[in-house]
Design an enzyme around this catalytic site. Structure first.
Site, mmCIF file in Angstrom:
data_model
loop_
_atom_site.group_PDB
_atom_site.id
_atom_site.type_symbol
_atom_site.label_atom_id
_atom_site.label_comp_id
_atom_site.label_asym_id
_atom_site.label_seq_id
_atom_site.Cartn_x
_atom_site.Cartn_y
_atom_site.Cartn_z
ATOM 1 N N ASP A 50 19.726 -31.509 -49.987
ATOM 2 C CA ASP A 50 20.687 -31.511 -48.882
ATOM 3 C C ASP A 50 21.404 -30.168 -48.871
ATOM 4 O O ASP A 50 22.076 -29.807 -49.842
ATOM 5 C CB ASP A 50 21.678 -32.656 -49.073
ATOM 6 C CG ASP A 50 22.530 -32.908 -47.841
ATOM 7 O OD1 ASP A 50 22.269 -32.280 -46.794
ATOM 8 O OD2 ASP A 50 23.453 -33.738 -47.927
ATOM 9 N N ASP A 71 18.567 -30.010 -42.156
ATOM 10 C CA ASP A 71 19.169 -29.554 -43.409
ATOM 11 C C ASP A 71 18.963 -30.469 -44.598
ATOM 12 O O ASP A 71 19.576 -30.265 -45.647
ATOM 13 C CB ASP A 71 20.675 -29.330 -43.209
ATOM 14 C CG ASP A 71 21.404 -30.605 -42.791
ATOM 15 O OD1 ASP A 71 20.737 -31.535 -42.306
ATOM 16 O OD2 ASP A 71 22.632 -30.651 -42.958
ATOM 17 N N GLU A 72 18.102 -31.477 -44.494
ATOM 18 C CA GLU A 72 17.851 -32.316 -45.664
ATOM 19 C C GLU A 72 16.476 -32.946 -45.588
ATOM 20 O O GLU A 72 15.901 -33.116 -44.515
ATOM 21 C CB GLU A 72 18.929 -33.392 -45.818
ATOM 22 C CG GLU A 72 19.027 -34.348 -44.664
ATOM 23 C CD GLU A 72 20.023 -35.477 -44.921
ATOM 24 O OE1 GLU A 72 20.077 -35.982 -46.067
ATOM 25 O OE2 GLU A 72 20.724 -35.852 -43.975
#
Length: 373
Positions: A23, A117-118
């Site tokens: 993350d 983003d993860e």
């Protein structure tokens, strides 16, 4: 708390998988601070600063003041008078995301992106033969820092639920490992708010029922949970015991492409809903483009504070192939639904009725803060 160690015990039990959840730390805001030195070390919010604006992302400097994503900009400014607003630059975020994705795929083909983003990674068998999931997670974090000048946090465990919780444990720029045999005890000590999907309203309801920790939740039987939380109960029952059998899905045949976002604060005003919809359109269309999907049906989903869902759909005779058309239909669906009867805690968009003639094996759906369906 389980500490990060460069050992192989996390894969020791036969049949257990080695899962990493990576993350990025305050991704949008961190990209802005990276690209503009004047913003470094200062409270930054990505989003509109006007009366209709909503915070899309906040730097850690801003979060210290209580600024959170999906918060009305006027509230954020009141909490942090020195807050600096910047408009989103999705092209920059997408490029950074592509760099990060290449780093993941250097180690394993089993990558399930959750958002820009993860992602989840299954490294039970990694490409470089490293063997240790903890070591791989550390290498990935080092490579991300070296190649993007951004920081990432990672969780390592034997299932997706635990890995995702672990990645948030030592943020920012940290790592946490939950080894086989530690999952149930680890979850028992967590406040229920840490469980994915448990928002402020659900937390409040749980407290009224005497449920404040994972241990409290595990003490309730499935009938009690179902009578109070409906379809959410099965997930809560398993999660309270550290159980999650979901595989990391790098590819699957899609029936829809979409995304949804759970808010840190409930949203009720039309202005905030419209601004949030625009952010959701940007995220979801990026997934549609990457999956090369074509569809004829757009569906808007909202979840109210009482956990009831409402959906609105519109189908077209031709394929929806442009962002502008997808956005126009999405906006129309929201306008038709307004005013809403109560605040919402989640908003989502999907494109379905897909062209089955295309290669339907695409990236797996995302789930989480902004998850692909």
């Amino acid at each position: 708390m389980a500490e990060a160690e460069d050992k192989d015990e996390e894969d020791g039990a036969a049949g257990l998988r080695k899962i990493i959840h990576v993350d990025m730390d305050a991704f949008f805001a961190s990209v802005e601070q990276r690209d503009n030195p004047e913003l470094r070390g200062k409270p930054v919010a990505v989003g509109g600063s006007g009366g209709r604006g909503v915070v899309a992302a906040a730097s850690y400097e801003a979060r210290k003041f209580g600024v959170r994503s999906a918060m009305p900009s006027v509230t954020a400014k009141r909490l942090c008078p020195d807050l600096i607003f910047v408009r989103h630059r999705f092209d920059a975020y997408k490029e950074a995301s592509r760099q990060i994705r290449r780093i993941f795929e250097h180690h394993t083909p089993h990558v399930e992106p959750l958002s820009l983003d993860e992602a989840f990674l299954d490294v039970t068998e990694d490409r470089l033969g490293i063997g240790s999931a903890t070591r791989i997670a550390e290498l990935i974090r080092q490579e991300i820092r070296a190649k993007t000048k951004l920081t990432a946090s990672a969780g390592v465990s034997y299932n997706k639920f635990l890995a995702k919780i672990a990645s948030d444990q030592n943020k920012p720029d940290g790592i946490c490992v939950i080894r086989p045999g530690q999952g149930a005890d680890f979850v028992a000590g967590l406040p229920v708010r840490r469980f994915h999907g448990v928002g402020p309203k659900a937390e409040e309801k749980m407290k009224r029922l005497g449920i404040e920790t994972g241990a409290d939740l595990a003490a309730k039987d499935i009938d009690f949970l179902r009578s109070n939380f409906g379809s959410f109960a099965d997930y809560l029952y398993r999660a309270a015991r550290g159980i999650d059998l979901r595989p990391v899905r790098a590819h699957r045949v899609r029936k829809s492409v979409g995304g949804e976002r759970t808010f840190s604060e409930d949203i009720s005003s039309g202005a905030a809903l419209r601004d949030t919809l625009e952010n959701t359109i940007e995220y979801v269309w990026d997934s549609i483009e990457r999956s090369k999907a074509r569809g004829r049906t757009v569906t808007l989903k909202v979840k109210f504070t009482d956990f009831q869902n409402m959906t609105r759909s519109k189908s077209t005779s031709d394929w929806i192939e442009s962002k502008s058309e997808f956005a126009e239909i999405s906006r129309a669906l929201l306008e038709e639904a307004l005013p809403l009867p109560m605040p919402i805690r989640l908003m989502g968009l999907t494109l379905s009725n897909l062209d089955q003639g295309e290669d339907a094996k695409t990236e797996a759906p995302k789930d989480g803060q902004l998850s692909l369906l």
